[in-house]
Design a protein around this motif. Sequence first.
Motif, PDB file in Angstrom:
ATOM      1  N   PHE A 148       0.825  -1.353  -0.022  1.00  0.00           N
ATOM      2  CA  PHE A 148      -0.005  -0.038  -0.016  1.00  0.00           C
ATOM      3  C   PHE A 148       0.894   1.291   0.035  1.00  0.00           C
ATOM      4  O   PHE A 148       0.711   2.193  -0.570  1.00  0.00           O
ATOM      5  N   SER A 149       1.938   1.312   0.690  1.00  0.00           N
ATOM      6  CA  SER A 149       2.880   2.341   0.818  1.00  0.00           C
ATOM      7  C   SER A 149       3.426   2.394  -0.511  1.00  0.00           C
ATOM      8  O   SER A 149       3.634   3.635  -1.078  1.00  0.00           O
ATOM      9  N   SER A 150       3.818   1.377  -1.397  1.00  0.00           N
ATOM     10  CA  SER A 150       4.419   1.670  -2.618  1.00  0.00           C
ATOM     11  C   SER A 150       3.487   2.204  -3.676  1.00  0.00           C
ATOM     12  O   SER A 150       3.674   3.193  -4.287  1.00  0.00           O
ATOM     13  N   ILE A 151       1.850   1.815  -3.464  1.00  0.00           N
ATOM     14  CA  ILE A 151       0.973   2.416  -4.477  1.00  0.00           C
ATOM     15  C   ILE A 151       0.935   3.880  -4.189  1.00  0.00           C
ATOM     16  O   ILE A 151       0.878   4.703  -4.946  1.00  0.00           O
ATOM     17  N   GLU A 152       0.859   4.309  -2.825  1.00  0.00           N
ATOM     18  CA  GLU A 152       0.907   5.580  -2.287  1.00  0.00           C
ATOM     19  C   GLU A 152       2.010   6.565  -2.996  1.00  0.00           C
ATOM     20  O   GLU A 152       1.688   7.914  -3.595  1.00  0.00           O
ATOM     21  N   GLN A 153       3.123   5.970  -2.858  1.00  0.00           N
ATOM     22  CA  GLN A 153       4.342   6.613  -3.424  1.00  0.00           C
ATOM     23  C   GLN A 153       4.165   6.626  -4.959  1.00  0.00           C
ATOM     24  O   GLN A 153       4.659   7.903  -5.456  1.00  0.00           O
ATOM     25  N   LEU A 154       3.854   5.896  -5.678  1.00  0.00           N
ATOM     26  CA  LEU A 154       3.628   5.787  -7.069  1.00  0.00           C
ATOM     27  C   LEU A 154       2.581   6.853  -7.315  1.00  0.00           C
ATOM     28  O   LEU A 154       2.747   7.396  -8.402  1.00  0.00           O
ATOM     29  N   ARG A 155       1.549   6.931  -6.847  1.00  0.00           N
ATOM     30  CA  ARG A 155       0.311   7.771  -7.012  1.00  0.00           C
ATOM     31  C   ARG A 155       1.050   9.366  -6.732  1.00  0.00           C
ATOM     32  O   ARG A 155       0.857  10.037  -7.659  1.00  0.00           O
ATOM     33  N   LYS A 159       1.306  11.968  -9.738  1.00  0.00           N
ATOM     34  CA  LYS A 159       0.665  13.443  -9.376  1.00  0.00           C
ATOM     35  C   LYS A 159       1.727  14.445  -9.740  1.00  0.00           C
ATOM     36  O   LYS A 159       1.291  15.422 -10.352  1.00  0.00           O
ATOM     37  N   LYS A 160       3.001  14.193  -9.227  1.00  0.00           N
ATOM     38  CA  LYS A 160       3.853  15.477  -9.529  1.00  0.00           C
ATOM     39  C   LYS A 160       4.175  15.387 -10.997  1.00  0.00           C
ATOM     40  O   LYS A 160       4.483  16.503 -11.655  1.00  0.00           O
ATOM     41  N   GLU A 161       4.269  14.278 -11.697  1.00  0.00           N
ATOM     42  CA  GLU A 161       4.500  14.121 -13.210  1.00  0.00           C
ATOM     43  C   GLU A 161       3.398  15.167 -13.934  1.00  0.00           C
ATOM     44  O   GLU A 161       3.618  15.916 -14.679  1.00  0.00           O
TER      45      GLU A 161
END
Length: 405
Positions: A148-155, A159-161
């Motif tokens: 879940f932490s990985s999903i949040e980081q990728l999200r 978002k920054k992109e």
Amino acid sequence: MFLFGSKGADKIPSAELMQLLNSIFNKRFAQLESRAAGITLQLTKEKERFAMSCDNFERLNAEPYTEDLWNPNINAINSQKAAYSTKLRNLVSEMDLSTQDALDVYSRYRDILLAVDDATEKILKANADFKIVLYCYSNHLREFKKSFSSIEQLRDTLKKELESRAADYEIYYRICSNISRLHQHTEELELLNGSISALCETSGSIDESSIGREEAEVSRKISEKAKELQAAAAQISDLSNSINMLVAPLRKASRKFDHASGRKIHITDFIEDPINTIKGKEDYDRFIDLVLDLKKYVDADSSDVKNRESTIASITALAASDMLSDINGLEGMKSRKRAIESEIRDLERIMDGLKEGRSGIASSAHEMERMHKAAEELERSRIKLKEQIEKEFLDNYSKKISIIM
């Protein structure tokens, strides 16, 4: 007037403008496509990993930790464990990472970001609903937490992109809208000129069959525009409701916060009417700062806010949302709705002219003059839009074009 003239400019038929714009847009956003595609691929892997964690947790045969629970019911806890696993598995399976339906690169990955945002928000809510499971099996949730932490980081990375390219996309969207308006004006002018020709031909003796065909054509277009207007109004209503539903649960807490803080800038003003209060990024950033301060206030023991947990959950959901994009999108929808209403009014005026023609009034000099003026106004609008689009291409893409209409 287009200040640079047409010398040395590429001559582009108006029908090919969108093709040219999309070609330039796709080249400029090629890096976004590459990076976002990589992020999406990692999200897909983490989605599968999260689903596998659900399966492993559901099959887990371990006694729950109940040391600090009063009179624990082991069977009920195990039943909650199975329900929790099923709930999370369903939520992550509904996280749509496909990119098939969107019209452009930016929209595709914005839709994916919204899907991931929605899924993570619902997973956090599920965690709140199954606190007993998280407590009793806290030592067995490492796979969940890591995935879940990985999903949040990728999200957040995605978002920054998107945020880094938001200004470019706004330019692209503005030019798209102007091209669409240019096509609409051209279509309306052709229709109006057709009506003028019909009226000229009937100036001596009214050909009711010819006017009838024109009326049928205009009526068909009015019906089409009415459907578009209904759809636009429904979209505006849905998005407005969605925005207001984000802030509605915070009205009581915001009043108490404003009263306790004594600040000049009241969060209540934003909560009561976010759509008309938030005019841009500066207002939105100020609002989010107030929302985060509200969370600290609600979380404090000194606050007298009832339903503290649900209020904090509502604040978290609001802070994680992209309300500014929704509000900007709402303005675009409202603009489109006004444009459709204007188009309907123009078509209705043409219909009125045709009806007058049926009764013999349309052949009068006054009516002909009115319709010619309407055609001239449309032509002026077309030329203005043409020059505006040419300037946009030059200013934003260093592309000198001359539009052929």
